[in-house]
Enzyme design. Sequence first.
Site, PDB file in Angstrom:
ATOM      1  N   SER A  76      42.057 -26.368  14.610  1.00 11.61           N
ATOM      2  CA  SER A  76      41.329 -26.077  15.557  1.00 11.61           C
ATOM      3  C   SER A  76      39.788 -26.730  15.552  1.00 11.61           C
ATOM      4  O   SER A  76      39.562 -27.030  16.516  1.00 11.61           O
ATOM      5  CB  SER A  76      41.062 -24.618  15.325  1.00 11.61           C
ATOM      6  OG  SER A  76      40.543 -24.262  14.538  1.00 11.61           O
ATOM      7  N   ASP A 136      45.295 -16.348  10.078  1.00 12.14           N
ATOM      8  CA  ASP A 136      43.753 -16.490   9.576  1.00 12.14           C
ATOM      9  C   ASP A 136      44.860 -16.103   8.397  1.00 12.14           C
ATOM     10  O   ASP A 136      45.412 -15.678   7.817  1.00 12.14           O
ATOM     11  CB  ASP A 136      43.728 -14.846  10.018  1.00 12.14           C
ATOM     12  CG  ASP A 136      42.766 -14.877   9.206  1.00 12.14           C
ATOM     13  OD1 ASP A 136      42.676 -15.318   7.657  1.00 12.14           O
ATOM     14  OD2 ASP A 136      41.487 -13.652   9.785  1.00 12.14           O
ATOM     15  N   SER A 171      41.835 -30.525  -1.144  1.00  9.00           N
ATOM     16  CA  SER A 171      40.704 -29.961  -1.743  1.00  9.00           C
ATOM     17  C   SER A 171      39.298 -30.261  -1.122  1.00  9.00           C
ATOM     18  O   SER A 171      38.932 -30.690  -0.397  1.00  9.00           O
ATOM     19  CB  SER A 171      40.790 -30.008  -3.221  1.00  9.00           C
ATOM     20  OG  SER A 171      40.031 -29.280  -4.383  1.00  9.00           O
ATOM     21  N   TYR A 193      32.115 -22.182  -3.852  1.00  5.23           N
ATOM     22  CA  TYR A 193      33.440 -23.133  -3.709  1.00  5.23           C
ATOM     23  C   TYR A 193      34.201 -23.843  -4.172  1.00  5.23           C
ATOM     24  O   TYR A 193      35.476 -24.178  -4.248  1.00  5.23           O
ATOM     25  CB  TYR A 193      32.049 -23.876  -2.324  1.00  5.23           C
ATOM     26  CG  TYR A 193      33.233 -25.279  -1.416  1.00  5.23           C
ATOM     27  CD1 TYR A 193      33.758 -24.713  -0.420  1.00  5.23           C
ATOM     28  CD2 TYR A 193      33.064 -26.244  -2.043  1.00  5.23           C
ATOM     29  CE1 TYR A 193      34.797 -25.295   0.717  1.00  5.23           C
ATOM     30  CE2 TYR A 193      33.441 -26.802  -1.660  1.00  5.23           C
ATOM     31  CZ  TYR A 193      34.675 -27.184  -0.412  1.00  5.23           C
ATOM     32  OH  TYR A 193      35.886 -28.104   0.564  1.00  5.23           O
ATOM     33  N   ALA A 227      34.937 -23.478  -7.564  1.00  8.19           N
ATOM     34  CA  ALA A 227      35.621 -23.163  -8.740  1.00  8.19           C
ATOM     35  C   ALA A 227      36.784 -22.642  -7.407  1.00  8.19           C
ATOM     36  O   ALA A 227      38.412 -23.126  -7.965  1.00  8.19           O
ATOM     37  CB  ALA A 227      35.226 -21.266  -8.336  1.00  8.19           C
ATOM     38  N   LYS A 250      38.159 -24.200  -4.894  1.00  9.26           N
ATOM     39  CA  LYS A 250      38.532 -25.920  -5.010  1.00  9.26           C
ATOM     40  C   LYS A 250      39.214 -26.648  -6.286  1.00  9.26           C
ATOM     41  O   LYS A 250      39.992 -26.843  -6.654  1.00  9.26           O
ATOM     42  CB  LYS A 250      38.010 -26.863  -4.829  1.00  9.26           C
ATOM     43  CG  LYS A 250      37.580 -26.718  -3.116  1.00  9.26           C
ATOM     44  CD  LYS A 250      38.595 -26.975  -1.864  1.00  9.26           C
ATOM     45  CE  LYS A 250      38.434 -26.728  -0.886  1.00  9.26           C
ATOM     46  NZ  LYS A 250      39.208 -26.366   0.550  1.00  9.26           N
TER      47      LYS A 250
HETATM   48  N1  NAP Z   1      33.706 -32.442   5.603  1.00 10.60           N
HETATM   49  C1  NAP Z   1      33.748 -32.501   4.423  1.00 10.60           C
HETATM   50  O1  NAP Z   1      32.351 -32.761   3.839  1.00 10.60           O
HETATM   51  C2  NAP Z   1      34.809 -31.907   2.970  1.00 10.60           C
HETATM   52  C3  NAP Z   1      34.571 -32.230   2.850  1.00 10.60           C
HETATM   53  C4  NAP Z   1      35.848 -32.117   0.776  1.00 10.60           C
HETATM   54  C5  NAP Z   1      36.291 -30.586   1.581  1.00 10.60           C
HETATM   55  N2  NAP Z   1      36.526 -30.417   2.456  1.00 10.60           N
HETATM   56  C6  NAP Z   1      37.788 -29.611   3.043  1.00 10.60           C
HETATM   57  O2  NAP Z   1      38.378 -30.289   4.108  1.00 10.60           O
HETATM   58  C7  NAP Z   1      39.265 -28.953   4.685  1.00 10.60           C
HETATM   59  C8  NAP Z   1      39.549 -28.893   6.076  1.00 10.60           C
HETATM   60  O3  NAP Z   1      37.259 -29.219   6.698  1.00 10.60           O
HETATM   61  P1  NAP Z   1      36.819 -30.323   7.873  1.00 10.60           P
HETATM   62  O4  NAP Z   1      35.725 -30.533   6.996  1.00 10.60           O
HETATM   63  O5  NAP Z   1      37.546 -30.309   8.759  1.00 10.60           O
HETATM   64  O6  NAP Z   1      35.576 -28.715   8.436  1.00 10.60           O
HETATM   65  P2  NAP Z   1      35.506 -27.588   9.975  1.00 10.60           P
HETATM   66  O7  NAP Z   1      35.884 -28.686  11.068  1.00 10.60           O
HETATM   67  O8  NAP Z   1      34.896 -26.619   9.021  1.00 10.60           O
HETATM   68  O9  NAP Z   1      37.047 -26.804   9.910  1.00 10.60           O
HETATM   69  C9  NAP Z   1      37.846 -25.806   8.975  1.00 10.60           C
HETATM   70  C10 NAP Z   1      39.151 -25.369   9.828  1.00 10.60           C
HETATM   71  O10 NAP Z   1      39.505 -24.598   8.960  1.00 10.60           O
HETATM   72  C11 NAP Z   1      39.721 -23.338  10.086  1.00 10.60           C
HETATM   73  N3  NAP Z   1      40.099 -22.087   9.060  1.00 10.60           N
HETATM   74  C12 NAP Z   1      38.511 -21.447   8.558  1.00 10.60           C
HETATM   75  N4  NAP Z   1      39.069 -20.032   7.713  1.00 10.60           N
HETATM   76  C13 NAP Z   1      40.584 -20.233   8.526  1.00 10.60           C
HETATM   77  C14 NAP Z   1      40.823 -19.032   8.199  1.00 10.60           C
HETATM   78  N5  NAP Z   1      40.309 -18.442   7.904  1.00 10.60           N
HETATM   79  N6  NAP Z   1      42.338 -18.545   8.619  1.00 10.60           N
HETATM   80  C15 NAP Z   1      42.530 -19.716   9.262  1.00 10.60           C
HETATM   81  N7  NAP Z   1      42.201 -21.002   9.410  1.00 10.60           N
HETATM   82  C16 NAP Z   1      40.143 -21.261   8.789  1.00 10.60           C
HETATM   83  C17 NAP Z   1      38.669 -23.578  11.068  1.00 10.60           C
HETATM   84  O11 NAP Z   1      39.516 -22.879  11.774  1.00 10.60           O
HETATM   85  P3  NAP Z   1      39.296 -21.367  12.635  1.00 10.60           P
HETATM   86  O12 NAP Z   1      37.344 -21.133  12.401  1.00 10.60           O
HETATM   87  O13 NAP Z   1      39.801 -20.817  14.431  1.00 10.60           O
HETATM   88  O14 NAP Z   1      40.173 -20.274  11.995  1.00 10.60           O
HETATM   89  C18 NAP Z   1      38.796 -24.768  11.035  1.00 10.60           C
HETATM   90  O15 NAP Z   1      39.430 -25.298  11.807  1.00 10.60           O
HETATM   91  C19 NAP Z   1      38.649 -27.402   4.367  1.00 10.60           C
HETATM   92  O16 NAP Z   1      39.559 -27.236   3.590  1.00 10.60           O
HETATM   93  C20 NAP Z   1      37.877 -28.373   3.564  1.00 10.60           C
HETATM   94  O17 NAP Z   1      37.028 -27.262   2.544  1.00 10.60           O
HETATM   95  C21 NAP Z   1      35.313 -30.266   3.697  1.00 10.60           C
END
Ligand code: NAP
Length: 278
Positions: free
Chosen positions: A13, A53, A131, A145, A147, A149
């Site tokens: 989303s 979820d 991750s 977080y 831990a 990953k």
């Molecule tokens: N952005 C960064 O700097 C960064 C860096 C390293 C790693 N990551 C990792 O990359 C991945 C994507 O992150 P992003 O940057 O795209 O973050 P984001 O824009 O906050 O998107 C996170 C997504 O995860 C979904 N989500 C969260 N909890 C959920 C649940 N219980 N069930 C189903 N969906 C859930 C959210 O959708 P809903 O709220 O609609 O459920 C949203 O679509 C994550 O695993 C994050 O830890 C991000």
Amino acid sequence: MTLPKIVAITGASNGMGKAALELFAAQGWIVYGGARHVENIPTGTNVHALKLDVTDSTSNQHFIQTILTEQNRIDVLINNAGYGENGPIEDVSLANARKQFETNFFGAAELTQLVLPTMRAQKSGRIVNISSIGGDAYSPLGAYYHASKAALQQWSDTLDIEVQPFGIRSIIVQPGGTQSAWGATAMENVRKNLQPNSPYVDFVDLMGKSLDSDAQGMSATVEDLAKVFYAAATDSKPKRRYFNSLSDRLIVYVARAHPKLFRKSVLKTLKRWGKDVK
Ligand SMILES: NC(=O)c1ccc[n+]([C@@H]2O[C@H](COP(=O)([O-])OP(=O)(O)OC[C@H]3O[C@@H](n4cnc5c(N)ncnc54)[C@H](OP(=O)(O)O)[C@@H]3O)[C@@H](O)[C@H]2O)c1
């Protein structure tokens, strides 16, 4: 004629998951995106939005069962849903720490268990686990977080060896700081997790200001990361780890191979921000 491939993407989303859904769809895949805010998942020809979820077993079962009933196969599962339950270790309740693991780790574990029988029967499949460089590196206020990953990475490497004989691979992508909602959610959680009269308030204020200025300087986009997800899902000889940039790879290398140097660099950054640390 080759049939279109089927991919399931969690957390579709927003951010990287949404960008990946759009990229796979543009490449002709049949895409199933899942998230709690299903209304924010794009739909279209060959793109299906499902409410998901990942912390809820019934929801996970419904997500995978829908795909298998409609398509009778699944080629790739991308475990992308995740967030940062950030805050000082002393202040974050264990209920919230468990929620962090339920989302970032056990959600991926359960969805994977649900697709493996089909992938084994097909003799092919790929699990792409999102991750972070924070699965190896660490910084204050991110303990649970990091831990979660790190757990995902150890689990993925173990899985990869167990399922390789069945034609299945389990791969890790390690994004670094990327423009998305992730940082704002993590910072909001830091403030929510602070206990009344917390001794960490000043530290949190300092980190908050620094994280904001760091976030403004982030150059990686979710579209960049979607391309990395795509490579991890489609490379004929996939690597164990995928990175978006050389600097992300370098941070992980230093954290793993030179832990003392890594710690020094964290402390140096904190000092630069004005924190009195030794
Ligand atoms: N952005 C960064 O700097 C960064 C860096 C390293 C790693 N990551 C990792 O990359 C991945 C994507 O992150 P992003 O940057 O795209 O973050 P984001 O824009 O906050 O998107 C996170 C997504 O995860 C979904 N989500 C969260 N909890 C959920 C649940 N219980 N069930 C189903 N969906 C859930 C959210 O959708 P809903 O709220 O609609 O459920 C949203 O679509 C994550 O695993 C994050 O830890 C991000």
